[in-house]
Motif scaffolding. Structure first.
Motif, PDB file in Angstrom:
ATOM      1  N   ASN A 117       0.830  -1.198   0.000  1.00 23.58           N
ATOM      2  CA  ASN A 117       0.000   0.000   0.000  1.00 23.58           C
ATOM      3  C   ASN A 117       0.870   1.255   0.000  1.00 23.58           C
ATOM      4  O   ASN A 117       0.622   2.195  -0.755  1.00 23.58           O
ATOM      5  CB  ASN A 117      -0.957  -0.012   1.199  1.00 23.58           C
ATOM      6  CG  ASN A 117      -2.122   0.922   1.006  1.00 23.58           C
ATOM      7  OD1 ASN A 117      -2.962   0.710   0.142  1.00 23.58           O
ATOM      8  ND2 ASN A 117      -2.168   1.978   1.800  1.00 23.58           N
ATOM      9  N   ASN A 118       1.906   1.265   0.827  1.00 23.73           N
ATOM     10  CA  ASN A 118       2.798   2.429   0.883  1.00 23.73           C
ATOM     11  C   ASN A 118       3.548   2.623  -0.429  1.00 23.73           C
ATOM     12  O   ASN A 118       3.732   3.760  -0.885  1.00 23.73           O
ATOM     13  CB  ASN A 118       3.767   2.310   2.056  1.00 23.73           C
ATOM     14  CG  ASN A 118       3.058   2.486   3.387  1.00 23.73           C
ATOM     15  OD1 ASN A 118       1.990   3.091   3.463  1.00 23.73           O
ATOM     16  ND2 ASN A 118       3.634   1.935   4.441  1.00 23.73           N
ATOM     17  N   ALA A 128      -5.220   5.454  -0.523  1.00 23.04           N
ATOM     18  CA  ALA A 128      -5.408   5.966   0.834  1.00 23.04           C
ATOM     19  C   ALA A 128      -4.364   5.410   1.796  1.00 23.04           C
ATOM     20  O   ALA A 128      -3.983   4.239   1.708  1.00 23.04           O
ATOM     21  CB  ALA A 128      -6.804   5.604   1.336  1.00 23.04           C
ATOM     22  N   LYS A 129      -3.920   6.245   2.718  1.00 27.28           N
ATOM     23  CA  LYS A 129      -2.938   5.819   3.720  1.00 27.28           C
ATOM     24  C   LYS A 129      -3.493   4.687   4.584  1.00 27.28           C
ATOM     25  O   LYS A 129      -2.815   3.705   4.853  1.00 27.28           O
ATOM     26  CB  LYS A 129      -2.543   7.008   4.598  1.00 27.28           C
ATOM     27  CG  LYS A 129      -1.504   6.675   5.628  1.00 27.28           C
ATOM     28  CD  LYS A 129      -1.097   7.885   6.442  1.00 27.28           C
ATOM     29  CE  LYS A 129      -0.010   7.522   7.429  1.00 27.28           C
ATOM     30  NZ  LYS A 129       0.435   8.699   8.185  1.00 27.28           N
ATOM     31  N   ASN A 130      -4.721   4.831   5.030  1.00 36.36           N
ATOM     32  CA  ASN A 130      -5.361   3.818   5.883  1.00 36.36           C
ATOM     33  C   ASN A 130      -6.392   3.030   5.075  1.00 36.36           C
ATOM     34  O   ASN A 130      -7.534   2.874   5.486  1.00 36.36           O
ATOM     35  CB  ASN A 130      -6.015   4.478   7.099  1.00 36.36           C
ATOM     36  CG  ASN A 130      -4.990   5.123   7.996  1.00 36.36           C
ATOM     37  OD1 ASN A 130      -3.987   4.508   8.340  1.00 36.36           O
ATOM     38  ND2 ASN A 130      -5.209   6.380   8.355  1.00 36.36           N
ATOM     39  N   SER A 131      -5.978   2.532   3.945  1.00 39.03           N
ATOM     40  CA  SER A 131      -6.862   1.839   3.017  1.00 39.03           C
ATOM     41  C   SER A 131      -7.525   0.619   3.661  1.00 39.03           C
ATOM     42  O   SER A 131      -6.889  -0.144   4.390  1.00 39.03           O
ATOM     43  CB  SER A 131      -6.056   1.391   1.799  1.00 39.03           C
ATOM     44  OG  SER A 131      -6.822   0.543   0.985  1.00 39.03           O
ATOM     45  N   GLY A 136      -8.296  -6.080   4.831  1.00 33.38           N
ATOM     46  CA  GLY A 136      -9.070  -7.191   4.275  1.00 33.38           C
ATOM     47  C   GLY A 136     -10.542  -6.866   4.156  1.00 33.38           C
ATOM     48  O   GLY A 136     -11.389  -7.758   4.250  1.00 33.38           O
ATOM     49  N   GLN A 137     -10.859  -5.602   3.918  1.00 32.76           N
ATOM     50  CA  GLN A 137     -12.249  -5.166   3.859  1.00 32.76           C
ATOM     51  C   GLN A 137     -12.596  -4.460   2.553  1.00 32.76           C
ATOM     52  O   GLN A 137     -13.603  -3.751   2.502  1.00 32.76           O
ATOM     53  CB  GLN A 137     -12.543  -4.208   5.023  1.00 32.76           C
ATOM     54  CG  GLN A 137     -12.508  -4.843   6.382  1.00 32.76           C
ATOM     55  CD  GLN A 137     -12.806  -3.811   7.451  1.00 32.76           C
ATOM     56  OE1 GLN A 137     -11.904  -3.229   8.047  1.00 32.76           O
ATOM     57  NE2 GLN A 137     -14.090  -3.570   7.684  1.00 32.76           N
ATOM     58  N   ALA A 138     -11.774  -4.617   1.504  1.00 33.92           N
ATOM     59  CA  ALA A 138     -12.026  -3.868   0.271  1.00 33.92           C
ATOM     60  C   ALA A 138     -11.640  -4.675  -0.953  1.00 33.92           C
ATOM     61  O   ALA A 138     -10.811  -5.588  -0.878  1.00 33.92           O
ATOM     62  CB  ALA A 138     -11.244  -2.562   0.289  1.00 33.92           C
TER      63      ALA A 138
END
Length: 182
Positions: A117-118, A128-131, A136-138
Motif C-alpha cells: 500500500n505504501n 489511501a494511507k489507511n486503506s 481485508g475489507q475492500a
C-alpha cells in the motif's frame, strides 16, 4: 393504565422495526431471510486464477471456501494473504444479484499489505494511507458486460459501505467500512 402503556410500547416497537425494514433496499431485505447457498465466481486479473466458491451453504459460512477466497484476494506482489471480511463477499454477492449478472467478477485488487500500500501511495495520489484493502475489507473490480456506472449506482443504492468510482482505470471499489462515496 399500565396495561395500556405496555400495549402501546409493543405497537411503537413493532412500528419502528417495520419502518426500519422498509428503509432497507429490497435486495438486502430479501437476502436477510434467504437460506440459500451463496456462490461467487471470480478471476484475479493479476494472477489469472479463477475460482467458483460456495462461501455460504445456506446456514453458515464454509471455512474451506473462505480460505480459497482469501488466497485469491491475496497481495500478489508478496504472495501474502489475510482473512478477508466475509461481509465483503456478501456485499459483492448481493451487488451481483442486484445487477442481475452471473458473469465472473474480475478482481483487480483485494488485500494489500502495508508495504504494498505504501509503495502504491508513492506512485499514486489515489491510494489511501489507511486503506481498507490493508484490513481485508475492500476490493477493486469490474464485471464483464456490466457498465461501471451501473455497478457504482447499484453499490450506492445498497448503502453497505464505501464506493469508489474509477472509470479511467476500469474498476469500482467497494469496502465494508462506513457508508461514503468518491
Amino acid at each position: 393504565m399500565n396495561q395500556i402503556d405496555h400495549s402501546r410500547r409493543k405497537w411503537l416497537v413493532s412500528g419502528a422495526a417495520m419502518m426500519g425494514m422498509a428503509m432497507l433496499p429490497k435486495t438486502v431485505v430479501a437476502s436477510l431471510g434467504t437460506d440459500r447457498p451463496r456462490i461467487l465466481q471470480l478471476k484475479n486479473m493479476h494472477t489469472g486464477e479463477f475460482i467458483k466458491a460456495e462461501f455460504f451453504d445456506g446456514t453458515d459460512y464454509v471455512k474451506e471456501e473462505l480460505l480459497r477466497l482469501n488466497h485469491l484476494f491475496r497481495d500478489h506482489r508478496i504472495n501474502r494473504s489475510m482473512e478477508i471480511d466475509p461481509g465483503l463477499f456478501d456485499y459483492i454477492y448481493r451487488l451481483q444479484g442486484l445487477l442481475g449478472s452471473n458473469k465472473p467478477i474480475q478482481l483487480m485488487s483485494g488485500y494489500r499489505s502495508l508495504t504494498t500500500n505504501n509503495n502504491l501511495r508513492e506512485r499514486s495520489s489515489g491510494v489511501a494511507k489507511n486503506s481498507y484493502h490493508t484490513k481485508g475489507q475492500a476490493m477493486d473490480f469490474n464485471i464483464p458486460g456490466v457498465e461501471l456506472r451501473h455497478i457504482r449506482s447499484a453499490a450506492l443504492k445498497m448503502r453497505a459501505g464505501g464506493v469508489g468510482y474509477y472509470p479511467r482505470s476500469n474498476f469500482v471499489h467497494i469496502d465494508t467500512g462506513p457508508v461514503r462515496s468518491w
